[in-house]
Scaffold this motif. Structure first.
Motif, mmCIF file in Angstrom:
data_model
loop_
_atom_site.group_PDB
_atom_site.id
_atom_site.type_symbol
_atom_site.label_atom_id
_atom_site.label_comp_id
_atom_site.label_asym_id
_atom_site.label_seq_id
_atom_site.Cartn_x
_atom_site.Cartn_y
_atom_site.Cartn_z
ATOM 1 N N VAL A 118 -11.560 -5.901 -48.459
ATOM 2 C CA VAL A 118 -11.476 -5.253 -47.260
ATOM 3 C C VAL A 118 -9.679 -4.225 -48.099
ATOM 4 N N PRO A 119 -9.763 -3.710 -46.438
ATOM 5 C CA PRO A 119 -8.897 -2.503 -46.847
ATOM 6 C C PRO A 119 -7.434 -3.129 -47.268
ATOM 7 N N THR A 120 -6.681 -3.313 -48.092
ATOM 8 C CA THR A 120 -4.983 -3.795 -48.346
ATOM 9 C C THR A 120 -4.479 -2.456 -49.225
ATOM 10 N N PRO A 121 -2.927 -2.891 -48.832
ATOM 11 C CA PRO A 121 -2.255 -1.250 -49.770
ATOM 12 C C PRO A 121 -2.921 -2.192 -51.078
ATOM 13 N N LYS A 122 -2.414 -1.356 -52.078
ATOM 14 C CA LYS A 122 -2.600 -1.954 -53.439
ATOM 15 C C LYS A 122 -1.345 -2.541 -54.144
ATOM 16 N N THR A 123 -0.383 -2.523 -53.589
ATOM 17 C CA THR A 123 0.426 -3.585 -53.704
ATOM 18 C C THR A 123 0.546 -5.040 -53.554
ATOM 19 N N ASP A 124 -0.653 -4.785 -52.295
ATOM 20 C CA ASP A 124 0.255 -6.115 -51.975
ATOM 21 C C ASP A 124 -0.807 -7.498 -52.907
ATOM 22 N N TRP A 125 -2.215 -6.492 -53.259
ATOM 23 C CA TRP A 125 -2.803 -7.510 -54.064
ATOM 24 C C TRP A 125 -1.548 -8.399 -55.275
ATOM 25 N N PHE A 126 -1.057 -7.790 -56.163
ATOM 26 C CA PHE A 126 0.362 -8.237 -56.939
ATOM 27 C C PHE A 126 0.854 -9.114 -56.468
ATOM 28 N N ILE A 127 1.209 -9.029 -55.235
ATOM 29 C CA ILE A 127 2.066 -9.611 -54.622
ATOM 30 C C ILE A 127 1.561 -11.557 -54.139
ATOM 31 N N TYR A 128 0.282 -10.961 -53.411
ATOM 32 C CA TYR A 128 -0.502 -12.457 -53.462
ATOM 33 C C TYR A 128 -0.816 -13.020 -54.603
ATOM 34 N N LYS A 129 -0.730 -12.441 -56.049
ATOM 35 C CA LYS A 129 -1.587 -12.966 -57.073
ATOM 36 C C LYS A 129 0.561 -14.306 -57.646
ATOM 37 N N TYR A 130 1.156 -13.012 -57.477
ATOM 38 C CA TYR A 130 2.690 -13.781 -57.828
ATOM 39 C C TYR A 130 2.536 -14.930 -56.621
ATOM 40 N N LEU A 131 2.664 -14.838 -55.191
ATOM 41 C CA LEU A 131 2.503 -16.026 -54.683
ATOM 42 C C LEU A 131 1.753 -17.239 -55.095
ATOM 43 N N LEU A 132 0.535 -16.429 -55.726
ATOM 44 C CA LEU A 132 0.154 -18.215 -55.316
ATOM 45 C C LEU A 132 0.424 -18.545 -57.023
ATOM 46 N N ASP A 133 0.702 -17.600 -57.772
ATOM 47 C CA ASP A 133 0.735 -18.397 -58.675
ATOM 48 C C ASP A 133 2.949 -18.489 -59.138
ATOM 49 N N ASN A 134 3.452 -19.022 -58.310
ATOM 50 C CA ASN A 134 4.768 -19.633 -57.803
ATOM 51 C C ASN A 134 5.620 -18.493 -58.372
ATOM 52 N N LYS A 135 5.962 -17.216 -58.539
ATOM 53 C CA LYS A 135 6.371 -16.438 -59.523
ATOM 54 C C LYS A 135 7.258 -15.542 -58.433
ATOM 55 N N THR A 136 8.613 -15.914 -58.979
ATOM 56 C CA THR A 136 9.310 -15.075 -57.788
ATOM 57 C C THR A 136 8.968 -12.839 -58.823
ATOM 58 N N PHE A 137 8.826 -11.908 -57.534
ATOM 59 C CA PHE A 137 9.239 -10.546 -58.551
ATOM 60 C C PHE A 137 9.995 -10.011 -58.040
ATOM 61 N N VAL A 138 10.534 -8.698 -58.717
ATOM 62 C CA VAL A 138 10.974 -7.410 -58.002
ATOM 63 C C VAL A 138 10.008 -6.457 -58.718
ATOM 64 N N PHE A 139 8.796 -5.873 -57.373
ATOM 65 C CA PHE A 139 8.090 -4.600 -57.821
ATOM 66 C C PHE A 139 8.857 -3.260 -57.599
ATOM 67 N N ASN A 140 8.792 -2.196 -58.400
ATOM 68 C CA ASN A 140 8.910 -0.868 -57.619
ATOM 69 C C ASN A 140 7.698 -0.207 -57.994
ATOM 70 N N ALA A 141 7.505 0.975 -57.039
ATOM 71 C CA ALA A 141 6.219 0.887 -56.722
ATOM 72 C C ALA A 141 6.630 2.447 -56.422
ATOM 73 N N ASP A 142 5.956 3.721 -56.812
ATOM 74 C CA ASP A 142 5.870 4.605 -57.095
ATOM 75 C C ASP A 142 5.071 5.336 -56.400
ATOM 76 N N TYR A 143 4.943 7.263 -55.728
ATOM 77 C CA TYR A 143 3.262 6.665 -54.682
ATOM 78 C C TYR A 143 3.779 9.048 -55.457
ATOM 79 N N ASP A 144 3.098 9.451 -55.523
ATOM 80 C CA ASP A 144 2.641 10.825 -54.946
ATOM 81 C C ASP A 144 3.183 11.056 -53.907
#
Length: 163
Positions: A118-144
């Motif tokens: 399904v269409p999701t922002p590319k960043t969000d898949w990583f958020i869900y993956k970290y949530l399911l792995d019960n891992k806290t994160f600090v993501f920095n995403a850069d766009y053109d």
């Protein structure tokens, strides 16, 4: 009227509602991320802390009352355009309910295994993956300039995810 200078980060919450491996996501009617499935959420009000904003936004967009939410991480998004955000990401485990009506778009349950279909922002898949792995994160995403994701780094483990 005060205006936010272009490039200055705006502060928002992403409110992930989960039942087991499914997420209650919003197919957005408007930008940013129009027609993409995203967590509910929104900008912090003046003088509001991120947790209270997450609880408020969850109720405003879904009618679901949560007493508290778990802090999961931060997603900072930077671009040479107006798209610059600091997102506090929270999660609440909820019952498997019929998706409520929402004036921001259509709510639907999406399982983790369906997220890439399904269409999701590319960043969000990583958020869900970290949530399911019960891992806290600090993501920095850069766009053109066209808001294509060019790099994404997880800072706690100093791990490059994209780019």
């Amino acid at each position: 009227m005060n205006t936010i200078p272009i490039g200055l980060k705006r502060t928002a919450t992403l409110c992930v509602l989960r039942h087991q491996d499914k997420f209650l996501l919003l197919k957005r009617l408007k930008e940013p991320n129009k027609d993409n499935y995203t967590p509910v959420g929104g900008k912090l009000d003046a003088f509001e802390n991120p947790l209270n904003a997450a609880i408020r936004e969850t109720f405003e967009e879904t009618g679901i009352t949560v007493d508290t939410m778990k802090f999961c991480g931060i997603l900072t998004e930077s671009s040479p355009t107006k798209y610059n955000w600091v997102n506090y990401v929270y999660m609440a485990d909820i019952d498997d309910i019929e998706p409520p009506l929402c004036n921001e778009g259509t709510l639907a349950w999406i399982s983790f295994s369906e997220l890439l279909n399904v269409p999701t922002p590319k960043t969000d898949w990583f958020i869900y993956k970290y949530l399911l792995d019960n891992k806290t994160f600090v993501f920095n995403a850069d766009y053109d300039q066209e808001l294509n994701l060019i790099t994404m780094i997880e800072e706690i483990e100093n791990h490059k995810l994209i780019g």
